[in-house]
Structures are given as C-alpha cells and as structure tokens.
Design a protein around this motif. Structure first.
Motif, short mmCIF file in Angstrom:
data_model
loop_
_atom_site.label_atom_id
_atom_site.label_comp_id
_atom_site.label_asym_id
_atom_site.label_seq_id
_atom_site.Cartn_x
_atom_site.Cartn_y
_atom_site.Cartn_z
N THR A 10 0.71 -1.22 0.22
CA THR A 10 0.25 0.25 0.06
C THR A 10 0.87 1.19 -0.08
O THR A 10 1.98 1.19 0.51
CB THR A 10 -0.98 -0.05 1.24
OG1 THR A 10 -0.07 0.10 2.45
CG2 THR A 10 -1.78 -0.99 1.19
N SER A 11 0.35 2.17 -0.39
CA SER A 11 0.82 3.60 -0.19
C SER A 11 -0.04 4.70 0.06
O SER A 11 -1.18 4.75 -0.44
CB SER A 11 1.58 3.74 -1.81
OG SER A 11 2.09 5.23 -1.85
N ALA A 12 0.51 5.35 0.99
CA ALA A 12 -0.46 6.52 1.42
C ALA A 12 0.37 7.70 1.57
O ALA A 12 1.62 7.58 1.86
CB ALA A 12 -1.24 6.14 2.59
N ARG A 13 -0.18 8.94 1.22
CA ARG A 13 0.48 10.04 1.67
C ARG A 13 -0.06 11.02 2.62
O ARG A 13 -1.44 11.38 2.59
CB ARG A 13 0.67 10.76 0.43
CG ARG A 13 1.85 10.53 -0.43
CD ARG A 13 2.31 11.31 -1.64
NE ARG A 13 1.09 11.82 -2.49
CZ ARG A 13 1.36 12.51 -3.43
NH1 ARG A 13 2.58 12.79 -3.89
NH2 ARG A 13 0.30 12.78 -4.13
N SER A 14 0.31 11.29 3.66
CA SER A 14 -0.30 12.23 4.75
C SER A 14 0.77 13.46 4.82
O SER A 14 2.03 13.22 4.76
CB SER A 14 -0.43 11.37 5.98
OG SER A 14 0.67 10.92 6.68
N HIS A 15 0.19 14.57 5.22
CA HIS A 15 1.04 15.61 5.45
C HIS A 15 0.65 16.15 6.80
O HIS A 15 -0.44 16.24 7.34
CB HIS A 15 0.55 16.80 4.36
CG HIS A 15 1.09 16.05 3.09
ND1 HIS A 15 2.14 16.11 2.41
CD2 HIS A 15 0.17 15.65 2.32
CE1 HIS A 15 2.18 15.75 1.22
NE2 HIS A 15 0.90 15.24 1.07
N ASP A 31 -2.34 -2.97 -7.61
CA ASP A 31 -3.12 -3.92 -8.22
C ASP A 31 -3.12 -5.26 -7.72
O ASP A 31 -4.06 -6.01 -7.38
CB ASP A 31 -3.21 -3.96 -9.60
CG ASP A 31 -3.46 -2.78 -10.56
OD1 ASP A 31 -4.28 -1.73 -9.70
OD2 ASP A 31 -3.35 -2.38 -11.54
N GLU A 32 -1.93 -5.72 -7.54
CA GLU A 32 -1.50 -7.28 -7.30
C GLU A 32 -1.92 -7.28 -5.69
O GLU A 32 -1.94 -8.61 -5.47
CB GLU A 32 -0.15 -7.51 -7.24
CG GLU A 32 1.00 -6.75 -6.58
CD GLU A 32 1.44 -5.61 -7.17
OE1 GLU A 32 2.50 -5.13 -6.97
OE2 GLU A 32 0.89 -4.70 -8.26
N PHE A 33 -2.26 -6.39 -5.00
CA PHE A 33 -2.55 -6.72 -3.55
C PHE A 33 -4.22 -6.15 -3.27
O PHE A 33 -4.60 -6.25 -2.11
CB PHE A 33 -1.50 -5.84 -2.64
CG PHE A 33 -0.34 -6.33 -2.78
CD1 PHE A 33 0.06 -7.21 -1.93
CD2 PHE A 33 0.63 -5.34 -3.36
CE1 PHE A 33 1.43 -7.68 -2.22
CE2 PHE A 33 1.89 -5.91 -3.75
CZ PHE A 33 2.32 -7.08 -2.95
N GLU A 34 -4.82 -5.73 -4.25
CA GLU A 34 -6.33 -5.53 -4.02
C GLU A 34 -7.00 -6.66 -3.71
O GLU A 34 -6.87 -7.90 -3.83
CB GLU A 34 -7.08 -5.19 -5.52
CG GLU A 34 -6.45 -3.73 -5.85
CD GLU A 34 -7.08 -3.00 -6.77
OE1 GLU A 34 -7.65 -3.96 -7.74
OE2 GLU A 34 -6.88 -1.77 -7.61
N ARG A 36 -7.55 -7.75 -0.66
CA ARG A 36 -7.30 -8.23 0.64
C ARG A 36 -7.59 -7.28 2.09
O ARG A 36 -7.18 -7.71 3.26
CB ARG A 36 -5.72 -8.59 0.76
CG ARG A 36 -5.20 -9.43 -0.37
CD ARG A 36 -3.72 -9.74 -0.72
NE ARG A 36 -3.59 -10.16 -1.84
CZ ARG A 36 -2.24 -10.68 -2.10
NH1 ARG A 36 -1.29 -10.49 -1.19
NH2 ARG A 36 -2.21 -11.33 -3.43
N GLY A 37 -8.12 -6.14 1.95
CA GLY A 37 -8.60 -5.33 3.08
C GLY A 37 -7.29 -4.71 3.58
O GLY A 37 -7.39 -4.07 4.71
N LEU A 38 -6.24 -4.41 2.84
CA LEU A 38 -5.10 -3.78 3.00
C LEU A 38 -5.20 -2.25 3.27
O LEU A 38 -4.64 -1.57 4.15
CB LEU A 38 -3.88 -3.96 2.01
CG LEU A 38 -3.50 -5.44 2.11
CD1 LEU A 38 -2.36 -5.60 1.06
CD2 LEU A 38 -2.80 -6.03 3.27
N ALA A 39 -6.03 -1.63 2.34
CA ALA A 39 -6.36 -0.16 2.55
C ALA A 39 -7.21 -0.11 3.87
O ALA A 39 -6.76 1.11 4.54
CB ALA A 39 -7.28 0.37 1.47
#
Length: 90
Positions: A10-15, A31-34, A36-39
C-alpha cells in the motif's frame, strides 16, 4: 510538512499542515494486492496512530472520508478541509 509512506503493498501520503494536524491526501493499494483489506488495515492504523499522537485528522482522501463517515469513533479528532490544507498538498 512531513510525508509518510508504507510498505510495498500500500501507499499513502499524509502531511502535517501544522504540528497538530495530519492531512490524509491519498490511499493506493497496488493492483496485485487488491481485495485483501489492506487499505482498511493501513488507514485504521494510520488514523489510530495519528489520534494517539494528538493530531487532528483532515481527510482529503475519498477513501478516508468514507471510512470516517461510517466509523464515528474519530468524530472528536476530525477537522474540516480548509484552503490552507489544499495549498499544503500542492
């Protein structure tokens, strides 16, 4: 302003617009991890960690906004999105 990102799944940006706020800009699951509830796991951890650190949550990310609309336990720690926050993301 600080930027943070997570593991390769996953990737997220927070500031941090100020030391008391954390802006959640965007959440991506590759895409390859969609599916799975990771978000959800990632955002739940990031939201809880932010609140525990004393930050106010500013949700620009549509996914985080949707999560916050159904998880009312963050209401006391959530602030509105202001023009200042959007400028910080440029």
């Amino acid at each position: 302003m600080t930027r943070s990102s997570t593991a390769s799944a996953t990737s997220a940006r927070s500031h941090s617009a100020t030391s008391a706020q954390r802006i959640f800009e965007h959440t991506v699951v590759f895409d390859e991890f969609e599916g799975r509830g990771l978000a959800g796991i990632h955002n739940s951890t990031a939201l809880n960690t932010s609140v525990q650190a004393g930050h106010r949550i500013v949700a620009v990310c549509p996914y985080v906004k949707r999560c916050l609309s159904t998880h009312r336990d963050f209401d006391d720690a959530t602030g509105p999105v202001n023009p200042e926050h959007l400028r910080a993301l440029r």
